[in-house]
Design a protein around this motif. Structure first.
Motif, PDB file in Angstrom:
ATOM      1  N   PRO A   1       0.697  -1.200  -0.042  1.00  0.00           N
ATOM      2  CA  PRO A   1       0.062  -0.008  -0.087  1.00  0.00           C
ATOM      3  C   PRO A   1       0.818   1.138   0.051  1.00  0.00           C
ATOM      4  O   PRO A   1       2.105   1.265   0.567  1.00  0.00           O
ATOM      5  CB  PRO A   1      -0.641  -0.086   1.161  1.00  0.00           C
ATOM      6  CG  PRO A   1      -0.136  -0.877   2.110  1.00  0.00           C
ATOM      7  CD  PRO A   1       0.432  -2.022   1.292  1.00  0.00           C
ATOM      8  N   LEU A   2       0.247   2.183  -0.715  1.00  0.00           N
ATOM      9  CA  LEU A   2       1.073   3.639  -0.855  1.00  0.00           C
ATOM     10  C   LEU A   2       0.053   4.706  -0.737  1.00  0.00           C
ATOM     11  O   LEU A   2      -1.063   4.694  -1.613  1.00  0.00           O
ATOM     12  CB  LEU A   2       1.823   3.541  -1.992  1.00  0.00           C
ATOM     13  CG  LEU A   2       2.677   4.836  -2.327  1.00  0.00           C
ATOM     14  CD1 LEU A   2       3.659   5.279  -1.390  1.00  0.00           C
ATOM     15  CD2 LEU A   2       3.377   4.623  -3.658  1.00  0.00           C
ATOM     16  N   ALA A   3       0.208   5.722  -0.197  1.00  0.00           N
ATOM     17  CA  ALA A   3      -0.861   6.786  -0.132  1.00  0.00           C
ATOM     18  C   ALA A   3      -0.470   7.705  -1.340  1.00  0.00           C
ATOM     19  O   ALA A   3       0.661   7.654  -2.029  1.00  0.00           O
ATOM     20  CB  ALA A   3      -0.464   7.559   1.138  1.00  0.00           C
ATOM     21  N   ALA A   4      -1.663   8.139  -1.853  1.00  0.00           N
ATOM     22  CA  ALA A   4      -1.543   8.993  -3.018  1.00  0.00           C
ATOM     23  C   ALA A   4      -0.627  10.101  -2.916  1.00  0.00           C
ATOM     24  O   ALA A   4       0.040  10.420  -3.886  1.00  0.00           O
ATOM     25  CB  ALA A   4      -2.970   9.478  -3.571  1.00  0.00           C
ATOM     26  N   ASN A   5      -0.413  10.718  -1.926  1.00  0.00           N
ATOM     27  CA  ASN A   5       0.402  11.855  -1.675  1.00  0.00           C
ATOM     28  C   ASN A   5       1.628  11.543  -1.006  1.00  0.00           C
ATOM     29  O   ASN A   5       2.422  12.396  -0.287  1.00  0.00           O
ATOM     30  CB  ASN A   5      -0.440  12.988  -0.651  1.00  0.00           C
ATOM     31  CG  ASN A   5      -0.738  12.432   0.561  1.00  0.00           C
ATOM     32  OD1 ASN A   5      -0.705  11.128   0.933  1.00  0.00           O
ATOM     33  ND2 ASN A   5      -1.068  13.302   1.512  1.00  0.00           N
ATOM     34  N   ALA A   6       2.149  10.430  -1.214  1.00  0.00           N
ATOM     35  CA  ALA A   6       3.492   9.986  -0.529  1.00  0.00           C
ATOM     36  C   ALA A   6       4.570  10.777  -0.893  1.00  0.00           C
ATOM     37  O   ALA A   6       4.645  10.705  -2.111  1.00  0.00           O
ATOM     38  CB  ALA A   6       3.386   8.479  -0.451  1.00  0.00           C
ATOM     39  N   GLU A   7       5.520  10.924   0.114  1.00  0.00           N
ATOM     40  CA  GLU A   7       6.868  11.405  -0.222  1.00  0.00           C
ATOM     41  C   GLU A   7       7.572  10.411  -0.796  1.00  0.00           C
ATOM     42  O   GLU A   7       7.424   9.180  -0.561  1.00  0.00           O
ATOM     43  CB  GLU A   7       7.337  12.318   0.815  1.00  0.00           C
ATOM     44  CG  GLU A   7       6.479  13.621   0.952  1.00  0.00           C
ATOM     45  CD  GLU A   7       6.497  14.504   0.050  1.00  0.00           C
ATOM     46  OE1 GLU A   7       7.322  14.960  -0.356  1.00  0.00           O
ATOM     47  OE2 GLU A   7       5.356  15.254  -0.051  1.00  0.00           O
ATOM     48  N   PRO A   8       8.790  10.829  -1.478  1.00  0.00           N
ATOM     49  CA  PRO A   8       9.747   9.854  -1.869  1.00  0.00           C
ATOM     50  C   PRO A   8      10.232   8.910  -0.942  1.00  0.00           C
ATOM     51  O   PRO A   8      10.349   7.747  -1.084  1.00  0.00           O
ATOM     52  CB  PRO A   8      11.182  10.732  -2.585  1.00  0.00           C
ATOM     53  CG  PRO A   8      10.392  12.022  -3.040  1.00  0.00           C
ATOM     54  CD  PRO A   8       9.289  12.234  -2.188  1.00  0.00           C
ATOM     55  N   PRO A   9      10.438   9.206   0.428  1.00  0.00           N
ATOM     56  CA  PRO A   9      11.007   8.182   1.396  1.00  0.00           C
ATOM     57  C   PRO A   9       9.746   7.193   1.615  1.00  0.00           C
ATOM     58  O   PRO A   9      10.224   6.274   1.709  1.00  0.00           O
ATOM     59  CB  PRO A   9      11.293   9.075   2.591  1.00  0.00           C
ATOM     60  CG  PRO A   9      11.518  10.458   2.141  1.00  0.00           C
ATOM     61  CD  PRO A   9      10.744  10.681   1.033  1.00  0.00           C
ATOM     62  N   ALA A  10       8.627   7.527   1.650  1.00  0.00           N
ATOM     63  CA  ALA A  10       7.351   6.768   1.857  1.00  0.00           C
ATOM     64  C   ALA A  10       7.561   5.780   0.478  1.00  0.00           C
ATOM     65  O   ALA A  10       6.938   4.720   0.618  1.00  0.00           O
ATOM     66  CB  ALA A  10       6.246   7.390   2.183  1.00  0.00           C
ATOM     67  N   GLN A  11       7.641   6.494  -0.717  1.00  0.00           N
ATOM     68  CA  GLN A  11       7.506   5.512  -1.855  1.00  0.00           C
ATOM     69  C   GLN A  11       8.788   4.358  -1.749  1.00  0.00           C
ATOM     70  O   GLN A  11       8.482   3.358  -2.510  1.00  0.00           O
ATOM     71  CB  GLN A  11       7.932   6.393  -3.141  1.00  0.00           C
ATOM     72  CG  GLN A  11       6.555   7.483  -3.323  1.00  0.00           C
ATOM     73  CD  GLN A  11       6.964   8.315  -4.449  1.00  0.00           C
ATOM     74  OE1 GLN A  11       7.573   8.297  -5.335  1.00  0.00           O
ATOM     75  NE2 GLN A  11       6.095   9.463  -4.617  1.00  0.00           N
ATOM     76  N   ALA A  12       9.846   4.703  -1.443  1.00  0.00           N
ATOM     77  CA  ALA A  12      10.927   3.944  -1.437  1.00  0.00           C
ATOM     78  C   ALA A  12      10.721   2.837  -0.412  1.00  0.00           C
ATOM     79  O   ALA A  12      10.995   1.639  -0.639  1.00  0.00           O
ATOM     80  CB  ALA A  12      12.221   4.585  -0.953  1.00  0.00           C
ATOM     81  N   GLU A  13      10.251   3.011   0.721  1.00  0.00           N
ATOM     82  CA  GLU A  13       9.584   2.095   1.613  1.00  0.00           C
ATOM     83  C   GLU A  13       8.907   1.224   1.183  1.00  0.00           C
ATOM     84  O   GLU A  13       8.895   0.144   1.386  1.00  0.00           O
ATOM     85  CB  GLU A  13       9.488   2.902   3.209  1.00  0.00           C
ATOM     86  CG  GLU A  13       9.023   2.096   4.267  1.00  0.00           C
ATOM     87  CD  GLU A  13       8.572   2.663   5.508  1.00  0.00           C
ATOM     88  OE1 GLU A  13       8.274   1.832   6.390  1.00  0.00           O
ATOM     89  OE2 GLU A  13       8.515   3.986   5.403  1.00  0.00           O
ATOM     90  N   ALA A  14       7.734   1.878   0.571  1.00  0.00           N
ATOM     91  CA  ALA A  14       6.940   0.913  -0.062  1.00  0.00           C
ATOM     92  C   ALA A  14       7.344  -0.096  -1.100  1.00  0.00           C
ATOM     93  O   ALA A  14       6.798  -1.206  -1.292  1.00  0.00           O
ATOM     94  CB  ALA A  14       5.558   1.839  -0.586  1.00  0.00           C
ATOM     95  N   MET A  15       8.239   0.744  -1.971  1.00  0.00           N
ATOM     96  CA  MET A  15       8.895  -0.443  -3.011  1.00  0.00           C
ATOM     97  C   MET A  15       9.493  -1.447  -2.293  1.00  0.00           C
ATOM     98  O   MET A  15       9.595  -2.703  -2.830  1.00  0.00           O
ATOM     99  CB  MET A  15       9.702   0.351  -3.875  1.00  0.00           C
ATOM    100  CG  MET A  15       8.567   1.219  -5.254  1.00  0.00           C
ATOM    101  SD  MET A  15       9.817   2.107  -6.326  1.00  0.00           S
ATOM    102  CE  MET A  15      10.177   3.799  -5.265  1.00  0.00           C
ATOM    103  N   GLU A  16      10.180  -1.218  -1.292  1.00  0.00           N
ATOM    104  CA  GLU A  16      10.914  -2.425  -0.602  1.00  0.00           C
ATOM    105  C   GLU A  16      10.101  -3.148   0.123  1.00  0.00           C
ATOM    106  O   GLU A  16      10.593  -4.540  -0.212  1.00  0.00           O
ATOM    107  CB  GLU A  16      11.949  -1.597   0.639  1.00  0.00           C
ATOM    108  CG  GLU A  16      13.003  -2.489   1.164  1.00  0.00           C
ATOM    109  CD  GLU A  16      13.455  -2.065   2.361  1.00  0.00           C
ATOM    110  OE1 GLU A  16      14.718  -1.855   2.340  1.00  0.00           O
ATOM    111  OE2 GLU A  16      12.894  -1.455   3.391  1.00  0.00           O
ATOM    112  N   ALA A  17       8.560  -2.690   0.611  1.00  0.00           N
ATOM    113  CA  ALA A  17       7.807  -3.916   1.105  1.00  0.00           C
ATOM    114  C   ALA A  17       7.175  -4.712   0.003  1.00  0.00           C
ATOM    115  O   ALA A  17       7.149  -5.978   0.144  1.00  0.00           O
ATOM    116  CB  ALA A  17       6.817  -3.269   1.729  1.00  0.00           C
ATOM    117  N   ALA A  18       7.091  -4.108  -1.314  1.00  0.00           N
ATOM    118  CA  ALA A  18       6.653  -5.066  -2.190  1.00  0.00           C
ATOM    119  C   ALA A  18       7.835  -5.974  -2.625  1.00  0.00           C
ATOM    120  O   ALA A  18       7.173  -7.015  -2.960  1.00  0.00           O
ATOM    121  CB  ALA A  18       6.025  -3.947  -3.629  1.00  0.00           C
TER     122      ALA A  18
END
Length: 202
Positions: A168-185
């Motif tokens: 899961p990734l919020a629509a307004n996620a900043e790059p650090p949260a995007q990197a964290e979500a990609m790692e989880a995926a």
């Protein structure tokens, strides 16, 4: 032409002025991220189990960039210029995958190319997707490859492998949260790959 001391003093301000003709560029710091999914639980190596050789993990074209990859709402891609992995994603995913499979408890050992250990199983794989899709509310990762059984003079294909996962990734996620979500995926894709390998070697 001979330049005297007096001429040199005249030229110096002009030379210094020439150094300032370029416009100021913004000094934007680059943020870099690791990529090392950790499995939720670790099991000891399987005594007497097979040895698995994980060959170098490749990345498909488009996944060799350091910048974080983001899917635009209309379907194209953006590569973030100041948000980067610390190395190409496949280079980071490769040791993480070996550690993940070693801690699965399926194998006596998981080794890299160049090891002198005799491996009965070989995994050849590539990273085919690693991206953030904020508009879709998720990050995505996928791997494909093949599991081989090494025999005396040849290698036999045990199973083709094609796995994917999302986080899961919020629509307004900043790059650090995007990197964290990609790692989880990617961790989810590792879980699916482990499950497929376990089924193939039963």
């Amino acid at each position: 032409m001979r330049i005297t001391r007096r001429h040199g003093l005249v030229l110096l301000p002009a030379l210094l002025a020439g150094c300032t003709v370029f416009p100021d560029r913004p000094n934007v710091p680059v943020r870099r991220y690791g990529l090392a999914p950790r499995r939720p639980e670790s099991r000891p190596p399987r005594r007497g189990g097979p040895v698995l050789l994980v060959r170098s993990l490749r990345g498909v074209p488009g996944l060799q960039e350091l910048g974080l990859r983001r899917v635009r709402p209309e379907g194209g891609y953006d590569i973030a210029p100041y948000e980067e992995w610390i190395a190409p994603p496949a280079d980071l995913a490769e040791p993480a995958l070996r550690a993940w499979l070693l801690d699965s408890g399926l194998f006596a050992a998981v080794v890299a190319p160049g090891s002198r250990a005799e491996a009965s199983l070989v995994l050849e794989a590539q990273l085919t997707r690693l991206e953030a899709a904020p508009a879709a509310g998720e990050a995505r990762a996928a791997l494909s490859g093949v599991l081989l059984r090494e025999e005396r003079l040849s290698a036999r294909i045990l199973a083709p492998l094609e796995v994917s996962a999302t986080a899961p990734l919020a629509a307004n996620a900043e790059p650090p949260a995007q990197a964290e979500a990609m790692e989880a995926a990617l961790g989810g894709a590792f879980t699916a790959l482990e499950r497929a390998i376990a089924q193939a070697i039963r």
